[in-house]
Design a protein around this motif. Structure first.
Motif, mmCIF file in Angstrom:
data_model
loop_
_atom_site.group_PDB
_atom_site.id
_atom_site.type_symbol
_atom_site.label_atom_id
_atom_site.label_comp_id
_atom_site.label_asym_id
_atom_site.label_seq_id
_atom_site.Cartn_x
_atom_site.Cartn_y
_atom_site.Cartn_z
ATOM 1 N N THR A 273 113.497 -153.479 -6.683
ATOM 2 C CA THR A 273 113.595 -152.217 -5.951
ATOM 3 C C THR A 273 112.232 -151.539 -5.932
ATOM 4 O O THR A 273 111.620 -151.340 -6.988
ATOM 5 C CB THR A 273 114.615 -151.270 -6.611
ATOM 6 N N VAL A 274 111.751 -151.202 -4.736
ATOM 7 C CA VAL A 274 110.498 -150.450 -4.629
ATOM 8 C C VAL A 274 110.814 -148.972 -4.799
ATOM 9 O O VAL A 274 111.543 -148.377 -3.997
ATOM 10 C CB VAL A 274 109.818 -150.708 -3.268
ATOM 11 N N LEU A 275 110.285 -148.380 -5.849
ATOM 12 C CA LEU A 275 110.566 -146.991 -6.179
ATOM 13 C C LEU A 275 109.519 -146.034 -5.639
ATOM 14 O O LEU A 275 109.807 -144.863 -5.392
ATOM 15 C CB LEU A 275 110.667 -146.846 -7.703
ATOM 16 N N ASP A 276 108.314 -146.508 -5.458
ATOM 17 C CA ASP A 276 107.246 -145.628 -4.981
ATOM 18 C C ASP A 276 106.082 -146.471 -4.495
ATOM 19 O O ASP A 276 105.817 -147.558 -5.036
ATOM 20 C CB ASP A 276 106.776 -144.690 -6.110
ATOM 21 N N VAL B 236 99.179 -148.970 -4.879
ATOM 22 C CA VAL B 236 99.961 -148.944 -6.118
ATOM 23 C C VAL B 236 101.438 -148.849 -5.779
ATOM 24 O O VAL B 236 101.862 -147.976 -5.013
ATOM 25 C CB VAL B 236 99.539 -147.764 -7.017
ATOM 26 N N THR B 237 102.233 -149.763 -6.337
ATOM 27 C CA THR B 237 103.677 -149.786 -6.116
ATOM 28 C C THR B 237 104.387 -149.715 -7.455
ATOM 29 O O THR B 237 104.041 -150.435 -8.389
ATOM 30 C CB THR B 237 104.112 -151.078 -5.389
ATOM 31 N N THR B 238 105.399 -148.836 -7.537
ATOM 32 C CA THR B 238 106.251 -148.775 -8.719
ATOM 33 C C THR B 238 107.541 -149.517 -8.409
ATOM 34 O O THR B 238 108.189 -149.269 -7.390
ATOM 35 C CB THR B 238 106.558 -147.322 -9.108
ATOM 36 N N LEU B 239 107.887 -150.471 -9.280
ATOM 37 C CA LEU B 239 109.002 -151.376 -9.039
ATOM 38 C C LEU B 239 110.068 -151.271 -10.123
ATOM 39 O O LEU B 239 109.759 -151.029 -11.297
ATOM 40 C CB LEU B 239 108.513 -152.836 -9.019
ATOM 41 N N GLY B 240 111.316 -151.499 -9.732
ATOM 42 C CA GLY B 240 112.381 -151.797 -10.672
ATOM 43 C C GLY B 240 112.799 -153.234 -10.460
ATOM 44 O O GLY B 240 112.788 -153.724 -9.326
ATOM 45 N N ALA B 241 113.125 -153.940 -11.537
ATOM 46 C CA ALA B 241 113.488 -155.354 -11.407
ATOM 47 C C ALA B 241 114.614 -155.691 -12.363
ATOM 48 O O ALA B 241 114.591 -155.287 -13.527
ATOM 49 C CB ALA B 241 112.271 -156.242 -11.678
ATOM 50 N N THR B 242 115.578 -156.438 -11.865
ATOM 51 C CA THR B 242 116.678 -156.901 -12.712
ATOM 52 C C THR B 242 116.689 -158.411 -12.848
ATOM 53 O O THR B 242 117.531 -158.958 -13.558
ATOM 54 C CB THR B 242 118.028 -156.451 -12.124
ATOM 55 N N ASP B 243 115.750 -159.093 -12.189
ATOM 56 C CA ASP B 243 115.710 -160.543 -12.220
ATOM 57 C C ASP B 243 114.261 -160.990 -12.215
ATOM 58 O O ASP B 243 113.485 -160.611 -11.331
ATOM 59 C CB ASP B 243 116.461 -161.118 -11.010
#
Length: 365
Positions: free
Chosen positions: A135-138, A147-154
């Motif tokens: 998921t791209v959060l920012d 600069v990209t802030t990411l969420g990752a579950t895999d």
């Protein structure tokens, strides 16, 4: 936060740092990891980090992390992947924060002896010292950086997302990412914008990374993938002194570089002054890992120390006594020899001189 006012505001209130140091890019041994995370470049390039400095502060709910990296690379584009316990806000930072902390906490010279004579070589002198699962959060542009802030579950999905965007992850970095993904951490992915590559001179302004956290932590596990010696220094700014309380520190005790209170009025950097106002006791630890794969087994964790014991390291110096450009010992000794010789000559002349004679008195009539 997107590319709007929030991101621009973050850019104005800079306090942290990640820097690629060096006036130019040079070839270096392959080492895809640094203390704070992982550097990623093209498969034909080499990037390594030789030294890292971080400034850390935690107010009980939010952590602020400033990082400065001394980096060598021959890659035209370099990216940094930084794990954080929760999604982070990223901004550019003032490098002066590190320059002033370095100066204020450096070891102080203490005169241990005086030297009147030059070294003649007889002694033993001292030793020199986003698809599914992502998921791209920012997203934000900071100077030359995207600069990209990411969420990752895999982990696989994260790897795919990064690869599609030019991040080339060595297998060691992929392996090191897995625990962070499993624990629900987020990631900051920063890379030089393609249009900036031609003008890149090897130096990037530091970054400030701020994120929610239930404790003060510094991500270190990815650095176990490094192939070269890793040198780290952490400055924790808090109300009281802190100790390292993590398995890595238990296996190899870090060195306390400095512990003591610093006055915000004594610094010129507004960012550093604001940090010190929020916690003026500075504890600096240093640690060197010659075998990162076996010596780095955890992130860095910190806890309040038993007491606010101040520590300012010192090093011994020998004060040289000189007269003009010369050591005082030989000058004084030579002067003494001259004075003694003059005295001997003077006394010798006195002995050789005939005794004065008295003229006879005229006879009386």
């Amino acid at each position: 936060m997107g590319r709007g006012a929030g991101a621009r505001h973050a850019l104005r209130v800079t306090v942290m740092s990640v820097a690629l140091a060096g006036a130019g890019l040079v070839a270096a041994p392959p080492a895809g990891a640094c203390a704070c995370g992982g550097f990623v470049d093209g498969p034909a390039y080499d990037t390594s980090v030789s030294h890292e400095t971080a400034v850390l502060q935690w107010d009980g709910t939010t952590e602020t992390m400033l990082v400065e990296l001394a980096t060598l690379s021959n890659a035209p584009e370099v990216g940094l992947l930084l794990p954080t316990p929760a999604p982070a806000e990223v901004a550019l930072a003032d490098p002066q924060v590190f320059r002033e902390l370095d100066e204020l906490t450096r070891p102080r010279a203490v005169v241990s002896d005086t030297r009147w004579w030059p070294e003649l070589g007889f002694g033993s002198g001292a030793d020199a010292v986003a698809g599914a699962g992502v998921t791209v959060l920012d997203e934000v542009r900071l100077g030359p950086l995207d600069v990209t802030t990411l969420g990752a579950t895999d982990t696989g999905a994260l790897d795919t997302w990064l690869t599609e965007r030019g991040f080339q992850l060595p297998e060691t970095i992929r392996t090191a990412l897995a625990p962070y993904v499993g624990e629900g951490w987020s990631f900051v992915a920063a890379r030089l914008a393609p249009e900036e590559a031609a003008a890149f001179d090897g130096t990037l302004q530091p970054l400030r990374v701020t994120f929610p956290s239930g404790s003060l932590v510094y991500p270190m596990r990815m650095s176990a993938a490094a192939e070269d010696t890793q040198s780290t220094r952490t400055y924790v700014l808090a109300d009281h002194r802190v100790d390292r309380v993590d398995p890595t520190a238990e296996a190899q005790e870090p060195t306390v570089r400095f512990a003591g209170r610093l006055d915000p009025a004594d610094v010129t950097s507004q960012e550093l002054s604001a940090l010190l106002a929020g916690g003026g006791f500075v504890t600096a630890h240093e640690q060197v890992f010659t075998e990162p794969a076996t010596q780095i087994v955890s992130d860095f964790a910190f806890a309040p120390a038993a007491a606010d014991v101040a520590h300012t390291p010192t090093y011994a110096v020998v004060a040289e006594k000189r007269i003009g450009p010369f050591f005082a010992g030989p000058v004084l000794a030579f002067a003494g020899v001259l004075a003694l010789a003059a005295l001997v000559v003077w006394r010798g002349r006195r002995r050789r001189s005939p005794a004065p004679t008295l003229a006879p008195h005229p006879a009386r009539a």
